[in-house]
Design a protein around this motif. Structure first.
Motif, PDB file in Angstrom:
ATOM      1  N   ASP A   1       0.496  -1.286  -0.097  1.00  0.00           N
ATOM      2  CA  ASP A   1       0.071  -0.430   0.176  1.00  0.00           C
ATOM      3  C   ASP A   1       0.918   1.546  -0.328  1.00  0.00           C
ATOM      4  N   GLU A   2       1.935   1.573   0.911  1.00  0.00           N
ATOM      5  CA  GLU A   2       3.298   2.586   0.776  1.00  0.00           C
ATOM      6  C   GLU A   2       3.726   3.140  -0.604  1.00  0.00           C
ATOM      7  N   ASN A   3       3.762   1.796  -1.200  1.00  0.00           N
ATOM      8  CA  ASN A   3       4.568   2.042  -2.356  1.00  0.00           C
ATOM      9  C   ASN A   3       3.430   2.470  -3.713  1.00  0.00           C
ATOM     10  N   LYS A   4       2.144   2.400  -3.570  1.00  0.00           N
ATOM     11  CA  LYS A   4       1.484   2.093  -4.578  1.00  0.00           C
ATOM     12  C   LYS A   4       1.112   4.030  -5.285  1.00  0.00           C
ATOM     13  N   ARG A   5       0.999   3.923  -6.119  1.00  0.00           N
ATOM     14  CA  ARG A   5       1.213   5.257  -6.867  1.00  0.00           C
ATOM     15  C   ARG A   5       0.197   6.142  -7.659  1.00  0.00           C
ATOM     16  N   VAL A   6      -0.340   7.695  -7.200  1.00  0.00           N
ATOM     17  CA  VAL A   6      -1.541   7.562  -7.641  1.00  0.00           C
ATOM     18  C   VAL A   6      -2.006   8.597  -8.927  1.00  0.00           C
ATOM     19  N   TRP A   7      -2.105   8.109 -10.493  1.00  0.00           N
ATOM     20  CA  TRP A   7      -1.312   8.694 -11.693  1.00  0.00           C
ATOM     21  C   TRP A   7      -2.812   9.439 -12.008  1.00  0.00           C
TER      22      TRP A   7
ATOM     23  N   LEU B   1      -1.864   6.036 -25.902  1.00  0.00           N
ATOM     24  CA  LEU B   1      -0.848   5.966 -25.406  1.00  0.00           C
ATOM     25  C   LEU B   1      -1.175   6.195 -23.923  1.00  0.00           C
ATOM     26  N   GLY B   2      -2.582   7.319 -23.575  1.00  0.00           N
ATOM     27  CA  GLY B   2      -2.713   7.682 -22.519  1.00  0.00           C
ATOM     28  C   GLY B   2      -3.941   6.321 -22.016  1.00  0.00           C
ATOM     29  N   TYR B   3      -4.387   5.777 -22.403  1.00  0.00           N
ATOM     30  CA  TYR B   3      -4.701   4.385 -22.606  1.00  0.00           C
ATOM     31  C   TYR B   3      -4.045   3.400 -22.350  1.00  0.00           C
ATOM     32  N   ALA B   4      -3.032   3.205 -22.600  1.00  0.00           N
ATOM     33  CA  ALA B   4      -1.827   2.479 -22.446  1.00  0.00           C
ATOM     34  C   ALA B   4      -1.091   2.135 -21.048  1.00  0.00           C
ATOM     35  N   PHE B   5      -0.837   3.693 -20.781  1.00  0.00           N
ATOM     36  CA  PHE B   5      -0.137   4.065 -19.259  1.00  0.00           C
ATOM     37  C   PHE B   5      -1.287   4.118 -18.250  1.00  0.00           C
ATOM     38  N   THR B   6      -3.188   4.295 -18.729  1.00  0.00           N
ATOM     39  CA  THR B   6      -4.128   3.804 -17.757  1.00  0.00           C
ATOM     40  C   THR B   6      -4.243   2.271 -17.045  1.00  0.00           C
TER      41      THR B   6
ATOM     42  N   LYS C   1      -2.588  -2.368 -13.855  1.00  0.00           N
ATOM     43  CA  LYS C   1      -1.684  -3.969 -13.882  1.00  0.00           C
ATOM     44  C   LYS C   1      -0.532  -3.900 -12.730  1.00  0.00           C
ATOM     45  N   ALA C   2      -0.108  -3.251 -12.798  1.00  0.00           N
ATOM     46  CA  ALA C   2       1.686  -2.623 -11.769  1.00  0.00           C
ATOM     47  C   ALA C   2       0.557  -2.495 -10.647  1.00  0.00           C
ATOM     48  N   GLY C   3      -0.979  -2.517 -10.167  1.00  0.00           N
ATOM     49  CA  GLY C   3      -1.256  -2.448  -8.745  1.00  0.00           C
ATOM     50  C   GLY C   3      -2.070  -0.848  -8.033  1.00  0.00           C
ATOM     51  N   ASP C   4      -1.122  -0.022  -9.292  1.00  0.00           N
ATOM     52  CA  ASP C   4      -1.796   1.950  -8.961  1.00  0.00           C
ATOM     53  C   ASP C   4      -2.983   2.500  -9.132  1.00  0.00           C
ATOM     54  N   ARG C   5      -2.943   3.299  -8.390  1.00  0.00           N
ATOM     55  CA  ARG C   5      -4.248   3.979  -8.702  1.00  0.00           C
ATOM     56  C   ARG C   5      -4.148   5.478  -9.594  1.00  0.00           C
ATOM     57  N   VAL C   6      -5.420   4.967 -10.694  1.00  0.00           N
ATOM     58  CA  VAL C   6      -4.902   6.231 -11.835  1.00  0.00           C
ATOM     59  C   VAL C   6      -6.695   6.668 -11.696  1.00  0.00           C
TER      60      VAL C   6
ATOM     61  N   LYS D   1     -13.299   0.161 -15.160  1.00  0.00           N
ATOM     62  CA  LYS D   1     -13.593   0.312 -13.827  1.00  0.00           C
ATOM     63  C   LYS D   1     -14.655  -0.898 -13.277  1.00  0.00           C
ATOM     64  N   GLU D   2     -14.912  -1.478 -14.580  1.00  0.00           N
ATOM     65  CA  GLU D   2     -15.617  -2.810 -14.053  1.00  0.00           C
ATOM     66  C   GLU D   2     -14.747  -4.101 -13.869  1.00  0.00           C
ATOM     67  N   GLU D   3     -13.411  -4.271 -13.766  1.00  0.00           N
ATOM     68  CA  GLU D   3     -12.281  -5.175 -13.144  1.00  0.00           C
ATOM     69  C   GLU D   3     -11.047  -4.565 -12.458  1.00  0.00           C
ATOM     70  N   TYR D   4     -10.937  -2.792 -12.281  1.00  0.00           N
ATOM     71  CA  TYR D   4     -10.266  -2.321 -11.515  1.00  0.00           C
ATOM     72  C   TYR D   4     -11.310  -1.408 -10.805  1.00  0.00           C
ATOM     73  N   GLN D   5     -11.992  -1.810  -9.975  1.00  0.00           N
ATOM     74  CA  GLN D   5     -13.486  -1.314  -9.248  1.00  0.00           C
ATOM     75  C   GLN D   5     -12.912  -0.215  -8.452  1.00  0.00           C
ATOM     76  N   ASP D   6     -11.770  -0.602  -7.647  1.00  0.00           N
ATOM     77  CA  ASP D   6     -11.339   0.234  -5.928  1.00  0.00           C
ATOM     78  C   ASP D   6     -10.356   1.341  -6.314  1.00  0.00           C
ATOM     79  N   THR D   7      -9.378   0.958  -7.853  1.00  0.00           N
ATOM     80  CA  THR D   7      -7.884   1.532  -8.287  1.00  0.00           C
ATOM     81  C   THR D   7      -7.692   2.927  -9.276  1.00  0.00           C
TER      82      THR D   7
END
Length: 87
Positions: A5-11, A20-25, A30-35, A49-55
């Motif tokens: 949790d402490e290493n998760k970044r918010v993009w 490219l925006g979609y690819a970055f997202t 997939k890396a576990g960050d929040r976007v 959003k269906e797959e990554y509901q909380d992030t």
């Protein structure tokens, strides 16, 4: 690779619904960050959003609207607490 949790970044990614925006997202999620994924249309992001509901926070934004940009950034910070990376 999973992040603690402490290493998760918010993009904050503009143009997140294509190219490219979609690819970055997808990569950040997939890396576990929040976007915060912003785009003029968010249909493609709603499927993610269906797959990554909380992030994933998909938001509509026209980046030429200065007032809307500031409001969207404020909303993003309120939602996730900070922004670490802006694309």
């Amino acid at each position: 690779m999973t992040h603690s949790d402490e290493n998760k970044r918010v993009w904050f990614i503009t143009g997140a619904s294509k190219g490219l925006g979609y690819a970055f997202t997808r990569s950040a999620l997939k890396a576990g960050d929040r976007v915060v994924a912003v785009a003029r249309t968010t249909g493609k992001l709603e499927k993610l959003k269906e797959e990554y509901q909380d992030t994933l926070l998909p938001l509509k934004l026209d980046i030429t609207d200065r007032k809307a940009v500031f409001s969207t950034v404020e909303l993003a910070v309120e939602h996730f607490g900070c922004l670490d990376v802006v694309v």
